[in-house]
Each structure stands twice: as C-alpha cells, then as structure tokens.
Design a protein around this motif. Structure first.
Motif, mmCIF file in Angstrom:
data_model
loop_
_atom_site.group_PDB
_atom_site.id
_atom_site.type_symbol
_atom_site.label_atom_id
_atom_site.label_comp_id
_atom_site.label_asym_id
_atom_site.label_seq_id
_atom_site.Cartn_x
_atom_site.Cartn_y
_atom_site.Cartn_z
ATOM 1 N N TYR A 187 0.824 -1.204 0.000
ATOM 2 C CA TYR A 187 0.000 0.000 0.000
ATOM 3 C C TYR A 187 0.861 1.257 0.000
ATOM 4 C CZ TYR A 187 -3.172 3.615 1.636
ATOM 5 O OH TYR A 187 -3.884 4.772 1.762
ATOM 6 N N ARG A 296 -5.697 0.391 1.675
ATOM 7 C CA ARG A 296 -4.974 0.175 2.932
ATOM 8 C C ARG A 296 -5.670 -0.886 3.776
ATOM 9 N NH1 ARG A 296 -5.295 2.632 8.164
ATOM 10 N NH2 ARG A 296 -3.270 2.687 9.209
ATOM 11 N N TYR A 299 -4.647 -4.252 2.411
ATOM 12 C CA TYR A 299 -3.234 -4.514 2.643
ATOM 13 C C TYR A 299 -2.962 -4.954 4.082
ATOM 14 C CZ TYR A 299 1.772 -3.602 3.126
ATOM 15 O OH TYR A 299 3.106 -3.710 3.398
#
Length: 375
Positions: A187, A296, A299
């Motif tokens: 990310y 995010r 991730y």
C-alpha cells in the motif's frame, strides 16, 4: 512485487497502523505445513519450467528447419520463462518456506525488476503472436518473416526493460513488512507509486488482454465463415458427383474442392489455449496488485498474505503451463522431445508408416507459400 517496511511507513506515504491492525496482520500467515507444501510444489514447477522451456530453446537452436518466425517467438517466450524460473522463483520459494526475506533490500529491488522484465517480455511475445495470427487468418497477410521476428523480439526486450527499470532505480521505495515477508506490491499513498502500479497493470494485463481478445474474436468469426464455406463446397461437390454417377460418366474426373483457407489456421487453437492460460494466471495477480496499492484496508487485513501468495504462485504457474501445451498440441515438439530422451524412456516403439497422411492436403486446401509453422 515489494512492500514498505514497517519502520519506514511515513517515508512510503503510509499511515501508521494501529496495534490491533498489526496483530490481525500477523495472524494472516499461512500454516507452516501449507507454506512448506507450496514451496515444494514451486521447486517442482522450477524444474518443469526449466527443462520444458529449455527443450523448446534447444529444438529451435539445433534444428534449422524449426527456425521459422513463429518458432523464434516461441523460443523467446520459453527463454523468458526460463529466466523467470531461475532468477525469481527460487527466492520466492525460500521466502515462502522461511517467512523471511533474507536477501537484502538491494536484491529486493533487483528481483522486482527482473520479475517484471521477464513477465513483460513473455506477454509481449504472446501479443505479437496473436497479432500475427490475426493478420494471417483474418487479413490474409503473412508479413512476419524470421528477420522481422528478430527485430520485434529486440524491440520487445527494449520496451520491457524500459517499463521495468523504474522499480530498480527507486521509483518506488522497496522494503519488507513484518506482516508481508515477501517482495510484493504494498500500500502507498504516493501518486508516483500508484501511477507506476497502474502502468504495470495496463502493460502486463489490460492492453494485451484487450488486443488478444479482439484478435481471437475476429479469428473465431473468420474460422466459422470458412467452416460454412467448406460445408457448402462439400455439399455442392457431393451433388455434382451424384449427378455424374447417374449419367454413367464414371470415367470423368471428379470435381475438386478448392478451399481458400491457410494451414496456419490450425495454430489458432494452440495460441488460444495459451491466451486462456495467460488470462487465468494473470488476472488474479493484477487485481491483487491494484488492491494492495490502493486499499490500505485490504493490505493490512488478515486475508492479504494468503491471497497475495496465492496470486503470486498462480502467476509463476504460467512458466510451466506453456511447455506442457507445446507437448500436448505440437506434434513436431513431441517428436523432438523423444529425440532428446534416452531410448530406455520410450515406452512404445515407433510404428513405421503410421504418420503418413492418407489424404494429401493439396487436394483439399489452397495453401499459402509459407507452411513452416510448428504450431
């Protein structure tokens, strides 16, 4: 194929993860037995990929009759898969088994660059082959000579190097995260990182997939129309023969059926299978790479590690997939493989005379001048 280290999250443009997120990420590691099993399977894939693609290159190198334009492209595709098997897959297998990247940050960047270089080259060759089949079958233009194939091969290597080189010089910040013990895409909120990731996704999958899909749809339509022409010509020929027999003119020559279709249409099925294998192997990896960089939440989720490893493992499967298809679909390749194998491995003796054609193709097809393609 690389993620940012937890100690340099701010430099990479990441927000500092909470303690709960890190604990959830740590629990995402797969069980040891599964990781070791996947690593063992990857070692087997390395062996098959090296030997199978090595035979392809050796056949084209040792047999001048096999150095047609299409075979030069297939040999280049095999060479890129060999390099991928030798220079990328072993390190992934070790890291997968040990859950730790122990080869340094510098080599992480190098491995990323090599990975995308060989992948881009293989995709470029598939794209060139697809366009060549489109020109031959749909446009009736056979313009790809061995000399032009060599020029296209050199240009594809140069273009692949230009696209993959930024990962080596530091366009992205390389590192290994605690929750991701692999060199994979991670990310980032940097516009340069996200732009480069989109560039890789477009160059590796979306553009080749679109061009190849359009080419194959056009080829399928052309093959369907040719099949209808064959059926119509055959029906007309049968009626004419029946009419001649009724008149008692059996001594006259039967009308011949001339079909305007190239022998190279037979190669379409093989290339189509390679295209399907490319799509199946690369679609998951492309989707996971984009999600890793832009999301995010994904991730740092517990599912990221197994999903990313699975997608990476599937992308490596393509290096093994191609030689298996060659052996299955290409008769000359099978015969050449038998020549390289010791005689003790030949289970069935070769029966003389069985390989001869009972019907000469010239009586059925009107062929183009070049019929050297092995596929």
């Amino acid at each position: 194929m690389f993620a940012c280290n937890g100690s340099s999250l701010e430099a990479c443009g990441l927000l500092e993860p909470t303690e709960t997120e890190m604990q959830e990420a740590d629990t995402a590691l797969m069980p040891t037995t599964l990781r070791v099993a996947l690593a063992a399977i990857m070692i087997f894939m390395i062996t098959i990929g090296f030997l199978g693609n090595g035979i392809v290159c050796l056949i084209v190198y040792q047999k001048p009759a096999m150095r047609s334009a299409i075979n030069l492209l297939l040999a280049t595709l095999a060479f890129s898969d060999i390099m991928l098997s030798l220079l990328c897959m072993p390190f992934t297998a070790v890291t997968l088994a040990t859950t730790d990247w122990s080869f340094g940050m510098g080599f992480c960047r190098v491995s990323v660059m090599l990975y995308w270089l060989f992948v881009l080259e293989g995709v470029s060759i598939l794209l060139i082959i697809s366009v060549d089949r489109f020109l031959i079958i749909v446009q009736r233009q056979d313009k790809l000579t061995p000399h032009r194939a060599k020029i296209l091969i050199g240009a594809s290597w140069a273009l692949s190097l230009c696209v993959s080189l930024p990962s080596l010089v530091g366009w992205r910040t390389a590192g290994i995260g605690a929750q991701v013990p692999q060199c994979i895409l991670g990310y980032s909120e940097s516009l340069a990182d996200r732009g480069y990731t989109v560039l890789l996704a477009v160059a590796v999958f979306f553009v080749p997939f679109g061009v190849m899909l359009y080419s194959y749809l056009c080829i399928l339509n052309t093959v369907r129309r040719n099949a209808l022409r064959i059926h119509n010509h055959t029906s007309e020929g049968s009626v004419a023969i029946s009419h001649v027999s009724k008149l008692g003119l059996t001594g006259l020559q039967r009308p011949q059926v001339n079909i305007d279709m190239s022998f190279k249409t037979r190669a379409f099925t093989t290339i189509l299978i390679l295209f399907i294998g490319f799509s199946v192997c690369w679609l998951p990896h492309t989707v996971v790479s984009l999600l890793s960089v832009f999301s995010r939440r994904f991730y740092l989720s517990p599912a990221f590690y197994p999903v990313s490893i699975g997608a990476l493992w599937l992308s490596y499967l393509k290096a093994v997939f191609n030689p298996v298809i060659y052996c299955w679909r290409i008769r000359k390749f099978r015969e050449a493989c038998l020549e390289f194998m010791p005689k003790t491995f030949h289970l069935c003796p070769k029966i003389p005379g069985r390989s001869r054609r009972r019907i000469r193709p010239s009586n059925i097809y009107v062929c183009s001048s070049e019929t050297q393609s092995s596929v």
